[in-house]
Design an enzyme around this catalytic site. Structure first.
Site, PDB file in Angstrom:
ATOM      1  N   ASP A  27       1.167  -0.965   0.194  1.00  0.00           N
ATOM      2  CA  ASP A  27       0.076  -0.251   0.066  1.00  0.00           C
ATOM      3  C   ASP A  27       0.628   1.227  -0.086  1.00  0.00           C
ATOM      4  O   ASP A  27       1.126   1.495   0.811  1.00  0.00           O
ATOM      5  CB  ASP A  27      -1.236  -0.526   1.595  1.00  0.00           C
ATOM      6  CG  ASP A  27      -1.654   1.168   1.048  1.00  0.00           C
ATOM      7  OD1 ASP A  27      -1.773   2.087   0.605  1.00  0.00           O
ATOM      8  OD2 ASP A  27      -2.005   2.059   2.596  1.00  0.00           O
ATOM      9  N   ASP A  31      -4.457   4.124   2.832  1.00  0.00           N
ATOM     10  CA  ASP A  31      -5.647   3.633   2.633  1.00  0.00           C
ATOM     11  C   ASP A  31      -5.440   2.057   3.820  1.00  0.00           C
ATOM     12  O   ASP A  31      -7.174   1.951   3.898  1.00  0.00           O
ATOM     13  CB  ASP A  31      -5.920   4.061   1.839  1.00  0.00           C
ATOM     14  CG  ASP A  31      -5.503   3.550   0.898  1.00  0.00           C
ATOM     15  OD1 ASP A  31      -4.874   1.805   0.846  1.00  0.00           O
ATOM     16  OD2 ASP A  31      -6.352   3.224  -0.579  1.00  0.00           O
ATOM     17  N   ASP A  35      -2.367  -1.364  -3.930  1.00  0.00           N
ATOM     18  CA  ASP A  35      -2.045  -0.712  -5.297  1.00  0.00           C
ATOM     19  C   ASP A  35      -1.582  -1.167  -5.656  1.00  0.00           C
ATOM     20  O   ASP A  35      -0.121  -1.525  -6.022  1.00  0.00           O
ATOM     21  CB  ASP A  35      -2.908   0.995  -4.593  1.00  0.00           C
ATOM     22  CG  ASP A  35      -1.110   1.584  -3.801  1.00  0.00           C
ATOM     23  OD1 ASP A  35      -0.427   1.505  -3.962  1.00  0.00           O
ATOM     24  OD2 ASP A  35      -1.441   2.391  -2.932  1.00  0.00           O
ATOM     25  N   ASP A 104      -5.197 -10.923 -15.186  1.00  0.00           N
ATOM     26  CA  ASP A 104      -6.568 -11.755 -14.590  1.00  0.00           C
ATOM     27  C   ASP A 104      -7.928 -11.006 -14.983  1.00  0.00           C
ATOM     28  O   ASP A 104      -8.159 -10.122 -15.473  1.00  0.00           O
ATOM     29  CB  ASP A 104      -6.669 -11.931 -13.195  1.00  0.00           C
ATOM     30  CG  ASP A 104      -7.568 -13.101 -12.755  1.00  0.00           C
ATOM     31  OD1 ASP A 104      -7.765 -13.457 -13.815  1.00  0.00           O
ATOM     32  OD2 ASP A 104      -6.403 -13.084 -11.939  1.00  0.00           O
ATOM     33  N   ASP A 213      -9.827 -16.663 -15.143  1.00  0.00           N
ATOM     34  CA  ASP A 213     -10.787 -17.228 -14.845  1.00  0.00           C
ATOM     35  C   ASP A 213     -11.642 -17.780 -15.068  1.00  0.00           C
ATOM     36  O   ASP A 213     -12.575 -17.363 -16.235  1.00  0.00           O
ATOM     37  CB  ASP A 213     -11.520 -16.292 -13.881  1.00  0.00           C
ATOM     38  CG  ASP A 213     -12.182 -16.402 -12.214  1.00  0.00           C
ATOM     39  OD1 ASP A 213     -10.802 -16.544 -11.290  1.00  0.00           O
ATOM     40  OD2 ASP A 213     -12.638 -16.733 -12.087  1.00  0.00           O
ATOM     41  N   GLU A 272      -7.813 -21.124 -16.058  1.00  0.00           N
ATOM     42  CA  GLU A 272      -8.313 -22.233 -14.364  1.00  0.00           C
ATOM     43  C   GLU A 272      -9.655 -22.847 -14.832  1.00  0.00           C
ATOM     44  O   GLU A 272     -10.248 -22.284 -15.731  1.00  0.00           O
ATOM     45  CB  GLU A 272      -8.492 -20.866 -13.536  1.00  0.00           C
ATOM     46  CG  GLU A 272      -9.079 -20.885 -12.237  1.00  0.00           C
ATOM     47  CD  GLU A 272      -9.553 -20.445 -11.119  1.00  0.00           C
ATOM     48  OE1 GLU A 272      -9.134 -20.378  -9.826  1.00  0.00           O
ATOM     49  OE2 GLU A 272     -10.335 -19.298 -11.852  1.00  0.00           O
ATOM     50  N   HIS A 344      -4.519 -16.792  -4.406  1.00  0.00           N
ATOM     51  CA  HIS A 344      -5.524 -16.225  -3.632  1.00  0.00           C
ATOM     52  C   HIS A 344      -6.599 -17.239  -2.947  1.00  0.00           C
ATOM     53  O   HIS A 344      -7.548 -16.429  -2.264  1.00  0.00           O
ATOM     54  CB  HIS A 344      -6.337 -15.641  -4.500  1.00  0.00           C
ATOM     55  CG  HIS A 344      -6.821 -15.765  -6.241  1.00  0.00           C
ATOM     56  ND1 HIS A 344      -6.306 -16.145  -7.101  1.00  0.00           N
ATOM     57  CD2 HIS A 344      -7.898 -15.448  -6.232  1.00  0.00           C
ATOM     58  CE1 HIS A 344      -7.477 -16.110  -8.398  1.00  0.00           C
ATOM     59  NE2 HIS A 344      -8.557 -16.372  -7.377  1.00  0.00           N
ATOM     60  N   ASP A 345      -7.539 -18.219  -4.066  1.00  0.00           N
ATOM     61  CA  ASP A 345      -8.065 -19.284  -3.011  1.00  0.00           C
ATOM     62  C   ASP A 345      -8.247 -20.006  -2.399  1.00  0.00           C
ATOM     63  O   ASP A 345      -8.850 -20.834  -2.668  1.00  0.00           O
ATOM     64  CB  ASP A 345      -8.826 -19.742  -4.542  1.00  0.00           C
ATOM     65  CG  ASP A 345      -9.256 -18.736  -5.739  1.00  0.00           C
ATOM     66  OD1 ASP A 345     -10.133 -17.743  -5.220  1.00  0.00           O
ATOM     67  OD2 ASP A 345      -9.441 -19.117  -6.614  1.00  0.00           O
TER      68      ASP A 345
END
Length: 579
Positions: A27, A31, A35, A104, A213, A272, A344-345
């Site tokens: 970051d 915030d 990013d 992605d 995806d 995927e 990420h899953d």
């Protein structure tokens, strides 16, 4: 000179891909959310690691119902992450460092706030974009909007029915995931042309390919029949009607023809594909068919599931060897494997198949798992923090979770009267938020991820597991990953060599060889926290040690005792030059 010289090996066959989850990587503005500028500032970490490709999880505008996998505009950047100018600077910085960037791409569904869907919904049954999504009337004789009136009995991957009722038009729309992620109708050629144009726009901007995806779900059986209701479920399993559906190869080949083949650079394209079989994967990845370069399959990361992914059970090593061995053999002569433990899953692999209970076991099991994965045939993927041995987080209560899948599962199970602690135990073990805690850069507050309050809590173990400490330690998990990646670049046998599984019935030791015309490698790995004795194949005693994850590994003997979580790689000249 031969009349038909062999085609050059595609660059991605000896590459290593690093996945960044932008929300949680770095970051730059305080915030609490990662990013694009934060990623740019940290690119030298990837250079030190030695990876070739940065795969960027979605950064498009989104309501973030599913953390960006619900896209409301395919051709912009969400202000949460920055601007298109920030993206262009990141892309230029990636290319300047000799790396590539893969986007992605989520085109099975959009956000319900995408203009395509608002036009489809607000225009009603006769509107020009109604057929861009999948709309159906209620079941005959059923009261619209009541349970059971849905067009079929399919369940959503995120709990509940896969249909949501639109009162204004009196019809339902299909969403295999969240109700805010309506499925596109790929049978409509206008949809496909719009997707192709958008993909070409990103390629013209300079990106180097796409990770797509759930791309094997884009074709549905137009009859939309009811699915089988399994004993553990409340809804029907519709997967036979949409996993590798009737026109999926036609649509993916069209993507290649209309997008990938038109581009002058050699791209990386990976799909995927939940539920994909080896037979289907061969079709998708056979170069002669001109569809995709490789697929992500899920067989090996479902081996420790019970009735649902949240009902965790211990892994049987023989099951893992049988699964990965099948995929190695199945794509040996046509197609290509993607190699991954984390994304990420998925929960963190060191907590899942390794041991995160103490620093030695954690580092040893993390490096053992990495060694096994990276020396298979295929393209390895590293998920952010995996190279540090990041572990699952100690989520104290449901208030610590952020992921829609976990929150929906919690609400559904509580409504059924399931004990709260039992639900939380499943979420802690298998929830996707384990992969989404902030990257652990240093031992300071919030792990150096942000100067603000992070959107999801930092794992408290960052005080001793972080990039700064590991860069300074030559024996760290980070430096072991760096050495593995260097092997991928310097040992041709890892790209082109045969794979042979050894000891398929051993529940403790994972062993295999890689061999080409000049070189053979032997990989031995102890998947337990206890010593394991292994009998070696003939001729491997006292061969050269290429890599190990233990100090003072000593010579290779037969039988050989592997230390807890030990991995070692030995090298010798090929014994059969004609192979």
């Amino acid at each position: 000179m031969p009349l038909n010289p062999p085609a050059p090996t595609p660059w991605w066959k000896n590459a290593v891909v690093y996945q960044i989850y932008p929300r949680s990587f770095a970051d730059s503005d305080g915030d609490g959310v990662g990013d694009l500028r934060g990623i740019t500032d940290r690119l030298d970490h990837l250079v030190r690691l030695g990876v070739d490709v940065l795969w960027l999880s979605p950064v498009y505008p989104s309501p973030h119902d599913d953390n960006g996998y619900d896209i409301s505009d395919y051709q912009d950047i969400d202000p949460l992450f920055g601007t298109l100018a920030d993206f262009d600077r990141l892309l230029a910085a990636v290319h300047a460092r000799g790396m590539r960037l893969v986007m992605d791409l989520v085109v099975n569904h959009t956000s319900d706030e995408h203009p395509w869907f608002t036009d489809s919904r607000d225009g009603g049954p006769g509107g020009p974009r109604r057929d861009w999504y999948i709309w159906r009337k209620p079941r005959p004789g059923m009261e619209p909007g009541t349970p059971g009136a849905e067009p079929n009995n399919w369940g959503s991957f995120f709990s509940g029915p896969a249909w949501t009722f639109d009162e204004a038009s009196g019809e339902y729309y299909l969403h295999l995931f969240s109700r805010k992620q309506p499925d596109l109708n790929w049978d409509n050629p206008e949809v496909r042309r719009a997707v192709h144009a958008m993909m070409r726009w990103w390629l013209e901007r300079g990106v180097d390919g796409f990770r797509m995806d759930v791309v094997n779900l884009i074709s549905k059986d137009p009859a939309l029949p009811d699915g089988i209701v399994h004993e553990s479920g409340r809804h029907g399993d519709g997967s036979p009607s949409f996993v590798c559906g009737p026109r999926v190869h036609e649509y993916v080949a069209e993507l290649h023809r209309e997008v990938f083949a038109r581009h002058p650079r050699t791209l990386l394209t990976v799909g995927e594909m939940p539920g994909v079989t080896i037979e289907e994967a061969r079709l998708f990845t056979d170069p002669a068919r001109r569809e995709l370069d490789m697929v992500f399959q899920f067989e090996h990361v479902a081996l420790d599931h019970g009735p649902s992914k949240f009902d965790a059970r211990p892994l049987k090593l023989t099951d893992l060897k049988a699964s990965l061995g099948r995929w190695q053999a199945g794509l040996a002569d046509a197609g290509w494997n993607s190699l991954y433990w984390n994304n990420h899953d998925q929960p963190r692999i060191v907590s899942r198949f390794g041991d995160d209970s103490d620093p030695v076991a954690r580092a040893r099991s993390a490096t053992m798992l990495a060694t096994v994965l990276h020396l298979h045939r295929g393209t390895p993927y590293v998920y952010q923090g995996e190279e540090l041995g990041m572990a699952n987080a100690p989520f104290a209560s449901i208030d610590d979770f952020r992921d829609i899948e976990s929150l929906n599962h919690y609400r559904e199970q509580r409504a059924l009267g399931v004990d709260e602690e039992r639900i939380l135990a499943g979420l802690r073990a298998r929830g996707r938020d384990n992969a989404r805690t902030p990257m652990q850069w240093d031992a300071t507050e919030h792990a150096g991820f942000t100067t603000g309050t992070p959107w999801i809590p930092v794992n408290p173990d960052h005080t001793h597991v972080n990039a700064e400490a590991q860069l300074a330690d030559p024996g760290s998990v980070f430096h072991h990953y760096r050495r593995l990646i260097d092997l991928r670049h310097t040992e041709p046998v890892l790209t082109d060599g045969d794979f042979r599984m050894l000891l398929p019935d051993d529940e403790r030791v994972y062993a295999f060889t890689r061999a080409d015309a000049t070189t053979e490698l032997l990989v031995l790995a102890n998947f337990t926290g206890e010593p394991a004795i292994v009998d070696l194949p003939d001729g491997w005693q006292d061969t050269g040690l290429l890599l190990a994850n233990v100090p003072d590994p000593g010579p290779l003997t037969s039988p050989h005792t592997l230390r807890p979580w030990e991995a070692r790689v030995h090298r010798r000249p090929a014994q059969r030059p004609d192979r």
